[in-house]
Design an enzyme around this catalytic site. Sequence first.
Site, PDB file in Angstrom:
ATOM      1  N   GLU A  19       0.966  -1.453   0.217  1.00 17.90           N
ATOM      2  CA  GLU A  19      -0.221  -0.226   0.001  1.00 17.90           C
ATOM      3  C   GLU A  19       0.989   1.178   0.035  1.00 17.90           C
ATOM      4  OE1 GLU A  19      -3.394  -2.477   2.577  1.00 17.90           O
ATOM      5  OE2 GLU A  19      -2.427   0.325   3.423  1.00 17.90           O
ATOM      6  N   GLY A  48       1.338   3.724   2.258  1.00 18.10           N
ATOM      7  CA  GLY A  48       2.059   3.953   3.517  1.00 18.10           C
ATOM      8  C   GLY A  48       2.440   2.529   4.291  1.00 18.10           C
ATOM      9  N   ILE A  76       0.928  -2.351  -8.211  1.00 18.66           N
ATOM     10  CA  ILE A  76       0.536  -3.793  -8.246  1.00 18.66           C
ATOM     11  C   ILE A  76       0.747  -4.413 -10.044  1.00 18.66           C
ATOM     12  CG2 ILE A  76      -1.640  -5.651  -8.510  1.00 18.66           C
ATOM     13  CD1 ILE A  76      -0.984  -4.196  -5.665  1.00 18.66           C
ATOM     14  N   SER A  77       1.298  -5.083 -10.536  1.00 17.85           N
ATOM     15  CA  SER A  77       2.112  -5.719 -11.911  1.00 17.85           C
ATOM     16  C   SER A  77       0.767  -6.384 -11.531  1.00 17.85           C
ATOM     17  CB  SER A  77       3.208  -6.062 -10.911  1.00 17.85           C
ATOM     18  OG  SER A  77       3.674  -5.794 -10.881  1.00 17.85           O
ATOM     19  N   GLY A  87       8.083 -18.894  -2.683  1.00 17.85           N
ATOM     20  CA  GLY A  87       7.665 -18.976  -4.193  1.00 17.85           C
ATOM     21  C   GLY A  87       8.127 -17.859  -4.858  1.00 17.85           C
ATOM     22  N   GLY A  91      31.244  -0.647 -22.596  1.00 21.60           N
ATOM     23  CA  GLY A  91      31.381   0.735 -23.615  1.00 21.60           C
ATOM     24  C   GLY A  91      30.131   1.641 -23.838  1.00 21.60           C
ATOM     25  N   GLU A  94       9.107  -7.865  -3.646  1.00 20.51           N
ATOM     26  CA  GLU A  94       9.146  -9.363  -2.430  1.00 20.51           C
ATOM     27  C   GLU A  94       9.332  -9.749  -1.793  1.00 20.51           C
ATOM     28  OE1 GLU A  94       7.075 -10.915  -4.320  1.00 20.51           O
ATOM     29  OE2 GLU A  94       7.337 -11.652  -6.759  1.00 20.51           O
TER      30      GLU A  94
END
Length: 384
Positions: free
Chosen positions: A125, A127, A155-156, A238, A337, A361
């Site tokens: 969240e 916070g 959130i993915s 996991g 480079g 995670e």
Amino acid sequence: MFILSDDDRAIRDTARDFANEYLVPNAVEWDQNKHFPVDVLRKAAELGMGGIYVSEDVGGSGLRRLDSVRIFEELAKGCPSVAAYISIHNMVTWMIDKFGNDDQRKQWVPKLCSMEHLASYCLTEPGAGSDAAALSTKAVRDGDEYVLTGVKQFISGAGSSDVYVIMARTGDTGARGISAFIVPKDTPGLSFGANEKKMGWNAQPTRQVILEGARVPAANLLGTEGGGFRIAMHGLNGGRINIAACSVGGGQTALDRTVAYLAERKAFGERLLDSQALQFRLADMRIDLEAARTLLWRAADALDRGTDDVVELCAMAKRFATDAGFRVANEALQLHGGYGYLAEYGIEKIVRDLRVHQILEGTNEIMRVVVARSVVAAAQNGAA
């Protein structure tokens, strides 16, 4: 664990061939255009990658965690961002399979395994990040429904996913007051923030998940009231080794491309690859990746076996492998480079994608906290 059987190699090679065919040729373009390749995700699901370690009776592949980390390493060699989303999707699908009742498993899991439906994991969240037990999203029982109110951050898949496993507070403060809910995308009161502008992971969307009196059936409670934090943490064991595998895969691609580049590039009359100083740097990169892979496989095997030290080992593998993968990718950019800084070589994308693995995670600082607690507890038990 370290000697692959014919079946092990077949599983690994299937993931490698898929990555080479669908991910490698498109990764840079997807990153630049911020394209989420849902059609390609479903092709991965046709090969069993939508429910890798999910039970076969609901459409999963029924493989081991040891198989999964090898799969995610190969996928990440093609594109860490896409591989990482597939990891998150698998984590959510497994959580419903593992902790759901028979009705929930039959209702939700088959379409997740086929990736007809995509999934997102909603714990963090605005916070409450590392201190996840302090989350404030609330779920209030109202007859045969729960009413959810709050905001989830980072959130993915948000906005594109069809199924959200959301952790919300049903009781007092602390971990024991948290429950988990299965929330479908079309739930009234559920909405999403703007797609975040990010350093990396551009081939998957990241948005806020906003809950404004969102009503879900009481039947969508996953597990029991107050059991959500435990479910979330089991999922993260996991998730941590999967994201570690994605770091190893991304780092391995960066190393492989660097060796090829140094073999072609000449300076001061000789191939850069023939410089012993550069060979030593390549050797350190190779050592870092192999050490990370070894610890990762050890943690995956512990998760398969359900050993007492599984939480500690998953945290170790996540911290070590994500640090190692980023370090190797960053060194690869340096050895290229100025060319390493150009998008067409794909190295700078790997660097950007792998950087966030040290944060999500559970940050790598939190991984140290997890391991330190085990060290201190062992010392105290020994003293007792």
